[in-house]
Design an enzyme around this catalytic site. Structure first.
Site, PDB file in Angstrom:
ATOM      1  N   TYR A 110       8.264  -0.496   1.597  1.00 35.79           N
ATOM      2  CA  TYR A 110       9.604  -1.086   1.560  1.00 35.79           C
ATOM      3  C   TYR A 110       9.624  -2.560   1.205  1.00 35.79           C
ATOM      4  O   TYR A 110      10.683  -3.157   1.134  1.00 35.79           O
ATOM      5  CB  TYR A 110      10.281  -0.980   2.934  1.00 35.79           C
ATOM      6  N   CYS A 118      -9.027  -0.582   0.171  1.00 38.49           N
ATOM      7  CA  CYS A 118      -9.283  -0.660  -1.277  1.00 38.49           C
ATOM      8  C   CYS A 118      -7.970  -0.512  -2.046  1.00 38.49           C
ATOM      9  O   CYS A 118      -7.748   0.438  -2.795  1.00 38.49           O
ATOM     10  CB  CYS A 118     -10.288   0.411  -1.695  1.00 38.49           C
TER      11      CYS A 118
END
Length: 433
Positions: free
Chosen positions: A337, A364
């Site tokens: 968001y 990662c």
């Protein structure tokens, strides 16, 4: 003796954050990080604020149904039960958790826009108070299941009022282009009411409407109620049906950043109560029992996530990155968001927050947890506190990169208790074959 407060939490004279009377640094040392910490006293106070606000402002019966999706564990279900609230669940897993905590089925409302046959059967077997039905197809399916079980299903129909609440696009649920609910404008909602009234194994008790989450504009609720009552007037005219229960969902916003100023629970209750009272009077419609479903506004600001700072990386001519031992797997909301939070160094709360940086996680991915924030000058081993993380962080946590999910604790009166054990590396293999 406490020197001052920050985000509603105490700061000791030693400059350390305390949560529920517990030193945040000592909590991190005892339980390890990342760590979800909940101020139990604050949680209970938030529950009581809702009950009291509607008791004082609404002249008829009201129910507060905590939205389990925000944060649910056995301990949380027991707390909600003890505070006299009802519970809004949206899956077999949430329902199973509630029943395992011995939550009264007569105070459970079950949502879901894709309830499976197994979930409907489970809800009927447990005897949940109301199932909130999201489509006419689901209504017909539930009637079949109830008939087979020799039961009558007690339901609400979820309608889509077409209100554009001013919130993030992903958490708007009351406008027309949404998977949730049955549209009023198209005539489908009235058709669904007529179908429900005709089905032998269905008891239609009321209407549910919800317009989204993280809402600051109380006028949105007023408009929603007006649209719902226009629909109820139409239903009464064409079917003679008058509903005694109305569920207006949740969605009240909370403070994630310093710039945000959400309405109070009391203001929210006043707007809903005043609008309902006026419209009921104008339409000569009996004042119904109302249900509201707060989740985030009960649990979010009572929660803090603690991390350990491992590295501080200064890019020549660029930003400074503060790298912590968590990230995307324990808080996906910044990635989903663009959510922003207030952060601080928990062991340096009495120092100036004049170090501009971006806080990154260890996954990662770009994994920028908190971009362009100012914190106290960080060092390896410092403890970082992230505020207003009680809602959706634990609920949405994952094992991305095969990281075990964090522990969660409740803190109150200077004592902390474990409510969710930290996953081990062995837990990651539990379901593997």
């Amino acid at each position: 003796m406490q020197a001052r407060t920050f985000e509603g939490f105490s700061v000791g004279k030693n400059g350390r954050l305390t949560i529920g009377g517990c030193d945040a640094v000592l909590l991190a040392q005892r339980f390890a990080t990342p760590l979800y910490v909940f101020d139990e006293t604050r949680l209970r106070a938030n529950c009581r604020d809702y009950r009291e606000a509607f008791r004082l402002n609404y002249p008829s019966e009201s129910r507060i149904a905590y939205a389990a999706k925000a944060f649910l564990t056995l301990a949380m279900a027991k707390l909600i039960k003890e505070e006299g609230l009802s519970l809004d669940v949206a899956s077999a897993g949430e329902l199973f958790t509630a029943m395992s905590a011995r939550f009264p089925a007569g105070r459970i409302y079950m949502h879901g826009n894709c309830k499976t046959q197994e979930e409907m059967t489970m809800a009927l077997r447990y005897g949940v108070h109301r199932l909130i039905i999201d489509s006419e197809q689901e209504l017909i399916q539930l009637n079949r299941i109830a008939a087979k079980m020799g039961k009558k299903a007690d339901i609400f129909l979820r309608i889509t009022p077409g209100v554009e609440a001013h919130t993030h696009e992903y958490i708007k649920t009351g406008h027309l282009d949404t998977k949730f609910g049955i549209h009023i404008e198209s005539g489908l909602a009235l058709k669904a009411v007529k179908s429900a009234l005709a089905l032998k194994n269905i008891n239609l008790h009321g209407i549910h409407a919800h317009i989204g989450s993280q809402i600051f504009d109380l006028e949105s609720y007023q408009v929603m109620i007006e649209m719902v009552f226009a629909f109820l007037k139409d239903v009464r005219s064409k079917t003679k049906k008058v509903f005694g229960e109305l569920d207006f969902g949740g969605g009240l916003g909370i403070r994630y950043s310093q710039e945000q100023h959400p309405p109070s629970v009391a203001d929210y209750a006043r707007v809903i109560s005043r609008t309902l009272g006026q419209i009921s009077h104008d339409l000569d419609y009996p004042l119904p029992q109302i249900i509201v479903e707060p989740g985030r506004s009960i649990v979010a600001e009572a929660g803090v996530t603690l991390y350990t700072i491992h590295y501080v990386k200064k890019i020549p001519g660029g930003k400074s990155y503060v790298i912590v031992d968590g990230g995307l797997s324990d808080n996906p909301r910044p990635a989903l968001y663009g959510a922003r939070y207030r952060v601080a160094v928990a062991n340096k709360m009495n120092k100036p927050a004049n170090f501009p940086c971006t806080v990154s996680g260890k996954h990662c991915e770009t994994d920028r947890l908190f971009q362009d924030v100012n914190i106290q000058t960080p060092q390896r081993g410092d403890i970082m506190a992230v505020f207003s993380t009680g809602a959706y962080n634990y609920s949405m946590a994952s094992n991305y990169n095969r990281y075990p999910r964090p522990a969660a604790i409740m803190a109150a009166n200077g004592k902390a208790r474990l409510i969710v054990r930290r996953e081990s590396l062995g837990d990651l293999l539990r379901q593997d074959l």
